[in-house]
Motif scaffolding. Structure first.
Motif, short mmCIF file in Angstrom:
data_model
loop_
_atom_site.label_atom_id
_atom_site.label_comp_id
_atom_site.label_asym_id
_atom_site.label_seq_id
_atom_site.Cartn_x
_atom_site.Cartn_y
_atom_site.Cartn_z
N ASN A 51 2.84 -5.45 2.80
CA ASN A 51 2.51 -5.87 4.16
C ASN A 51 2.58 -4.71 5.14
OD1 ASN A 51 2.06 -8.50 3.37
ND2 ASN A 51 4.13 -9.18 3.87
N ARG A 52 3.54 -3.83 4.97
CA ARG A 52 3.63 -2.64 5.84
C ARG A 52 2.45 -1.72 5.62
NH1 ARG A 52 8.77 0.24 4.57
NH2 ARG A 52 8.09 1.67 6.17
N ASN A 53 1.96 -1.64 4.39
CA ASN A 53 0.79 -0.80 4.10
C ASN A 53 -0.45 -1.33 4.81
OD1 ASN A 53 2.28 0.89 2.48
ND2 ASN A 53 1.57 0.00 0.56
N GLN A 54 -0.54 -2.66 4.94
CA GLN A 54 -1.72 -3.27 5.55
C GLN A 54 -1.67 -3.26 7.07
OE1 GLN A 54 -1.77 -7.13 3.75
NE2 GLN A 54 -2.47 -6.35 1.77
N ASP B 141 10.27 -9.89 -2.96
CA ASP B 141 10.34 -9.75 -1.51
C ASP B 141 10.14 -8.29 -1.10
OD1 ASP B 141 10.78 -10.59 1.19
OD2 ASP B 141 12.85 -9.87 1.03
N LEU B 142 10.81 -7.38 -1.78
CA LEU B 142 10.67 -5.95 -1.48
C LEU B 142 9.23 -5.50 -1.63
CD1 LEU B 142 12.55 -2.96 -1.68
CD2 LEU B 142 11.19 -3.07 -3.74
#
Length: 145
Positions: free
Chosen positions: A141-144, A134-135
Motif C-alpha cells: 500500500n505504501r508503494n502505491q 499485514d506487513l
C-alpha cells in the motif's frame, strides 16, 4: 524505494521469517553475523546475559547495503531486548529507515521509538502468518501511495 530484508538469527526462526518476507515482496535478503557461538544451552544463557547487560558485539553484514532506502529488520528477543547484533546494526543505520519485525516466545520489546513500524510475532500467539500478511500489505500500500 529500494528495500532489503535484513535478519539475525540464533535458532533459524528469524531466517525463516526473513525468507518469507523477502519471497512475498521479491526483495534481497541479507544476514547479520557476529563472532559468537550462541548454540545450545550455554549459548542460550550467554545470549540472555549479553542482551540484559547491554554487551556489544562486532558484526559483519553478508551483503551490499548501499543504495538502500529502507530495511525490514528481523530480530529475536533475548531477555526482553533485541539481540546485540541487531543493536550493533542499528548503531550504523538509523531507526527511521527500519521496519522492525520481532520474533519471540511471548514477549514484546518496550524500545519501539523511531522505527517506521514494529511487527511482533510472539510464538505463543500463533499469529505469524497474519502478521506477515499485514506487513506485506502495508508495504504494498505504501508503494502505491
Amino acid at each position: 524505494m529500494a528495500r532489503k530484508v535484513i535478519y539475525f538469527t540464533r535458532t533459524g526462526t528469524c531466517k525463516r521469517i526473513a525468507q518469507q518476507i523477502a519471497g512475498r515482496l521479491s526483495l534481497e535478503i541479507v544476514e547479520i553475523k557476529d563472532n559468537h557461538n550462541w548454540n545450545g544451552f550455554i549459548g542460550y544463557w550467554t545470549a540472555g546475559f549479553y542482551a540484559s547487560t547491554q554487551k556489544e558485539v562486532e558484526i559483519s553484514i553478508n551483503g551490499e547495503m548501499s543504495n538502500t532506502d529502507e530495511f525490514i529488520l528481523v530480530t529475536p528477543v533475548w531477555a526482553g531486548s533485541i539481540a546485540p547484533a541487531v543493536k550493533a546494526f542499528l548503531r550504523k543505520y538509523p531507526r527511521n529507515q527500519v521496519i522492525l519485525v520481532v520474533s519471540s516466545n511471548g514477549s514484546r520489546i518496550s524500545d519501539r521509538a523511531d522505527f517506521i513500524s514494529v511487527y511482533d510475532i510472539p510464538k505463543s500467539e500463533k499469529n505469524e502468518d497474519a502478521v506477515l500478511s499485514d506487513l506485506v500489505n502495508q508495504i504494498k500500500n505504501r508503494n502505491q501511495a
